[in-house]
Design an enzyme around this catalytic site. Structure first.
Site, PDB file in Angstrom:
ATOM      1  N   THR A   1       0.828  -1.210   0.000  1.00  0.00           N
ATOM      2  CA  THR A   1       0.000   0.000   0.000  1.00  0.00           C
ATOM      3  C   THR A   1       0.862   1.260   0.000  1.00  0.00           C
ATOM      4  O   THR A   1       2.063   1.201   0.229  1.00  0.00           O
ATOM      5  CB  THR A   1      -0.935  -0.009   1.236  1.00  0.00           C
ATOM      6  OG1 THR A   1      -1.617  -1.231   1.283  1.00  0.00           O
ATOM      7  CG2 THR A   1      -1.898   1.121   1.275  1.00  0.00           C
TER       8      THR A   1
ATOM      9  N   THR B   1      -4.066   1.089  -2.582  1.00  0.00           N
ATOM     10  CA  THR B   1      -3.502  -0.232  -2.278  1.00  0.00           C
ATOM     11  C   THR B   1      -3.811  -1.262  -3.363  1.00  0.00           C
ATOM     12  O   THR B   1      -4.826  -1.148  -4.069  1.00  0.00           O
ATOM     13  CB  THR B   1      -4.058  -0.719  -0.910  1.00  0.00           C
ATOM     14  OG1 THR B   1      -3.527  -1.998  -0.601  1.00  0.00           O
ATOM     15  CG2 THR B   1      -5.569  -0.806  -0.911  1.00  0.00           C
TER      16      THR B   1
ATOM     17  N   GLU C   1      -7.102  -7.938  -2.755  1.00  0.00           N
ATOM     18  CA  GLU C   1      -7.770  -7.249  -1.638  1.00  0.00           C
ATOM     19  C   GLU C   1      -8.803  -8.115  -0.924  1.00  0.00           C
ATOM     20  O   GLU C   1      -9.088  -7.908   0.247  1.00  0.00           O
ATOM     21  CB  GLU C   1      -8.463  -5.988  -2.170  1.00  0.00           C
ATOM     22  CG  GLU C   1      -8.468  -4.847  -1.184  1.00  0.00           C
ATOM     23  CD  GLU C   1      -7.104  -4.209  -1.049  1.00  0.00           C
ATOM     24  OE1 GLU C   1      -6.659  -4.028   0.081  1.00  0.00           O
ATOM     25  OE2 GLU C   1      -6.469  -3.905  -2.081  1.00  0.00           O
TER      26      GLU C   1
ATOM     27  N   ASP D   1      -8.788  -9.555   2.558  1.00  0.00           N
ATOM     28  CA  ASP D   1      -9.149  -8.787   3.762  1.00  0.00           C
ATOM     29  C   ASP D   1     -10.488  -9.252   4.337  1.00  0.00           C
ATOM     30  O   ASP D   1     -10.848  -8.874   5.451  1.00  0.00           O
ATOM     31  CB  ASP D   1      -9.227  -7.281   3.461  1.00  0.00           C
ATOM     32  CG  ASP D   1      -7.850  -6.631   3.453  1.00  0.00           C
ATOM     33  OD1 ASP D   1      -6.866  -7.303   3.817  1.00  0.00           O
ATOM     34  OD2 ASP D   1      -7.753  -5.455   3.078  1.00  0.00           O
TER      35      ASP D   1
ATOM     36  N   SER E   1      -8.266  -1.504   6.829  1.00  0.00           N
ATOM     37  CA  SER E   1      -7.666  -0.767   7.960  1.00  0.00           C
ATOM     38  C   SER E   1      -7.122   0.574   7.503  1.00  0.00           C
ATOM     39  O   SER E   1      -6.614   1.344   8.322  1.00  0.00           O
ATOM     40  CB  SER E   1      -6.513  -1.567   8.565  1.00  0.00           C
ATOM     41  OG  SER E   1      -6.928  -2.848   8.890  1.00  0.00           O
TER      42      SER E   1
HETATM   43  N1  GLU Z   1      -5.508  -4.365   2.342  1.00  0.00           N
HETATM   44  C1  GLU Z   1      -5.129  -3.567   3.474  1.00  0.00           C
HETATM   45  C2  GLU Z   1      -6.317  -2.801   3.992  1.00  0.00           C
HETATM   46  O1  GLU Z   1      -7.059  -2.279   3.227  1.00  0.00           O
HETATM   47  C3  GLU Z   1      -4.006  -2.654   3.176  1.00  0.00           C
HETATM   48  C4  GLU Z   1      -2.777  -3.432   2.841  1.00  0.00           C
HETATM   49  C5  GLU Z   1      -1.589  -3.106   3.667  1.00  0.00           C
HETATM   50  O2  GLU Z   1      -1.312  -1.915   3.859  1.00  0.00           O
HETATM   51  O3  GLU Z   1      -0.906  -4.025   4.123  1.00  0.00           O
HETATM   52  O4  GLU Z   1      -6.472  -2.689   5.165  1.00  0.00           O
END
Ligand code: GLU
Length: 636
Positions: A440, A458, A479, A482, A502
């Site tokens: 990200t 990201t 993604e 998640d 997050s």
């Molecule tokens: N997929 C993660 C999120 O949206 C971000 C990925 C990362 O920063 O490791 O929380």
């Protein structure tokens, strides 16, 4: 499923080797002959340094109209990002009279070329946008969605779950191409051609590979498909090294299509067909993964931010489906109630209050948060002062709220703060402490009119799924990992659902105007990294650079504290004796970019734990509050 997927390789595949970063950076500077200057006009910061950028025509850190460094001040506009090349592109846009919105669009297109491991049109994100003329703050949600045909057992496979990041099941409908053009059309003033051309030029003519991209290429070969390996190799077939000139003509061609046709050129037609075919190729169950119809139906959402008063300012950020800003707002209010400012910035007490609050807030995140199109998330209750005061009241010095004989912290009951906590079975979403420094990217732009953008973008893991769409030059995200793998919780997969994030693009507003922007990459550590920057700036009165270099902690509902270099030995020993468990050695937490805004000046800072750069434009003069017309309908 193709052969190069190893189903035993879980989502926790350690993609990242950040060891030897300083060595690599020095080597990169030697190889490229670029100058790491110590001149940062107007900062007064002894540590500020800049990296000269030679890839961007018409831009130089030596030019008197630009200030470059880890922390710089300027009146005419400011950019902060992990990538000096993208910073240069965006700063040029500001010099030409572009707004913060225009600069952010040019910056994100460029990052897709120069830092393809972190973000791009194959991924998604969240953008907080403040428009000075209207005084409004909105958020553009470009989060990836599961296929309309996905079911809660998306990851269940022969009776077990496996969130393999390399499967089609992990790949969501990308949102970034739509976010870029929505931001430009709704807020921007410049043509698509002007804002995408620098990225096309860099992709076509080449740019200098930095040590971080080289590390991500070399460290992720196990998951890269042939198209990606080819793109990340030179003509002789060798993977690019730091200092090499890399081109990505396929991506330049894809951007040309977007330049001509807008987002339709990405979400419909041959690019969409190729993207859907690649997703299907890696699917276990092609009926459950994103297809052309899903891509054609995708759109971003423009929402009101989640807001919370805090001391004499207001915190605003992306609401669900990102948990990050809500968690940050809960945490910072709890810390206010706990009078955190009474304790020294490196005291045991401060670290204890931080960790204790995070155990509680993260347990609430896991129990209650998910995509609010599908789940009734009790945001008002979680953010109510009564609830947060009750949670804060449970915290004492000398002992921890983390339950004995439990591997997880219990959530509270936001409907009845004094009630016994509900039963809590967090799904076994695994976490990866190695992700704490990144995956990200976060960048932020502010202009002389007072417009501001805070954007976390990201493709999930570094290099996402590892799969590049053949002939199109961009990586596909992973993604959807998640989502919880196991159905039953608020973050279970469903058709057309967005996985809980997050990411935490934030703004701090005073009297409705942005005064500070902050955000970070780093998976679960993102809220920790971001909120500590805000805490250090506002409660400990630190400069923007100090606020992001002050040592920070990272923890969650499983307990265990990751700490960055500089947390004193004595504080760590006392924390252990109070019942916390700390990692043996330090590791970086996040990679934070910030901009502080006052009436006369903008000050940007970029996290030195990578080679980020803030660039200020000194011309133009501050014109805050007067706003500037959006210039809608600028066409192509
Ligand atoms: N997929 C993660 C999120 O949206 C971000 C990925 C990362 O920063 O490791 O929380």
């Amino acid at each position: 499923m193709t052969d190069d997927i190893d189903p035993t390789k879980e989502i926790e595949g350690r993609d990242i080797d950040t060891g030897g970063r300083q060595l690599n950076r020095r080597r990169f500077l030697e190889l490229t002959g670029v100058s790491a200057g110590s001149l940062a006009l107007g900062t007064g910061s002894a540590t500020a340094e800049y990296q000269e950028v030679t890839d961007v025509g018409g831009f130089s850190c030596e030019h008197p109209q630009f200030n470059c460094g880890q922390e710089v001040s300027a009146a005419g506009g400011m950019v902060s990002t992990v990538d000096p090349i993208a910073a240069g592109v965006a700063a040029r846009v500001l010099r030409e009279g572009g707004t913060a919105f225009d600069a952010a669009v040019a910056l994100q297109y460029t990052l897709n070329v120069t830092q393809p491991h972190g973000s791009g049109i194959g991924g998604g994100g969240f953008t907080v946008v403040h428009e000075a003329a209207s005084g409004t703050t909105e958020v553009i949600d470009s989060r990836e969605r599961a296929s309309q045909d996905a079911t809660p057992d998306l990851y269940l496979h022969e009776g077990e779950y496996n969130q393999n990041i390399q499967t089609g099941e992990a790949m969501g409908t990308p949102g970034t191409a739509m976010a870029l053009e929505t931001l430009r059309e709704e807020y921007g003033t410049m043509s698509r051609q002007r804002l995408i051309n620098p990225a096309i030029k860099l992709a076509r003519n080449g740019f200098t590979v930095d040590w971080f991209l080289a590390e991500q290429i070399h460290g992720n070969t196990h998951k890269l498909n042939d198209a990606a390996l080819e793109t990340y190799s030179d003509d002789a077939g060798n993977l690019y090294e730091a200092g090499d000139t890399m081109t990505n003509p396929d991506l330049a061609d894809t951007f040309e299509i977007i330049k001509r046709e807008g987002p339709d050129g990405f979400y419909e037609g041959p690019v969409a067909a190729d993207l859907a075919a690649t997703i299907s190729e890696y699917a276990r169950d092609p009926d459950q993964v994103v297809d052309e119809e899903d891509l054609a139906n995708y759109d971003v959402k423009i929402n009101e931010p989640v807001r919370k008063e805090w001391y004499d300012v207001e915190l605003v950020g992306q609401p669900m489906p990102s948990s990050g800003p809500t968690v940050i707002e809960m945490m910072l209010r709890m810390l206010e109630f706990l009078n955190i400012g009474d304790y020294d910035v490196r005291s045991t007490e401060k670290y204890h209050l931080f960790a204790e609050s995070m155990y509680s807030c993260w347990a609430d995140r896991m129990a209650y948060m998910g995509d609010d199109e599908f789940v009734d998330v009790p945001v008002d209750e979680l953010l109510s002062d009564a609830y947060l005061q009750a949670r804060a009241d449970q915290i004492e010095f000398g002992t921890t709220v983390f339950p004995e004989n439990s591997s997880t912290m219990y959530p509270g009951d936001p409907w009845n703060a004094s009630a016994k906590p509900p039963d809590f079975n967090p799904s076994e979403k695994l976490f990866d402490s190695a992700a704490a420094i990144g995956n990200t990217t976060h960048f932020t732009t502010v202009d002389r009119w007072g417009n501001a953008v805070s954007w976390t973008s990201t493709i999930e893991r570094f290099m996402g799924s590892g799969k590049m769409v053949p002939g199109r030059g961009f990586m596909i995200n992973n993604e959807l990992t998640d989502f919880d793998a196991e159905p039953g919780g608020p973050n279970q997969p469903n058709g057309w659902k967005r996985p809980l994030s997050s990411t935490s693009p934030m703004m701090v507003l005073r009297d409705g105007k942005p005064e500070f922007t902050a955000g970070s990459p780093g998976g679960w550590s993102i809220p920790d990294a971001t909120l500590q920057a805000i805490l250090h700036r506002y409660v400990y009165d630190q400069s923007p650079l100090e606020s992001i270099t002050e040592p920070r902690l990272y923890t969650h509902h499983y307990g265990g504290i990751t700490w960055s270099e500089g947390v004193p030995d004595g504080a760590r020993d006392t924390l252990e004796s109070w019942g916390h468990s700390l990692n043996d050695g330090p590791s970086p937490v996040g990679n934070v970019q910030v901009i502080a805004i006052d009436d006369d000046e903008l000050t940007g800072a970029a996290d030195p734990n990578r080679d980020g750069q803030a660039v200020g434009y000194t011309g133009g003069g501050r014109n805050r509050g007067q706003g500037r017309d959006r210039g809608r309908g600028h066409g192509n």
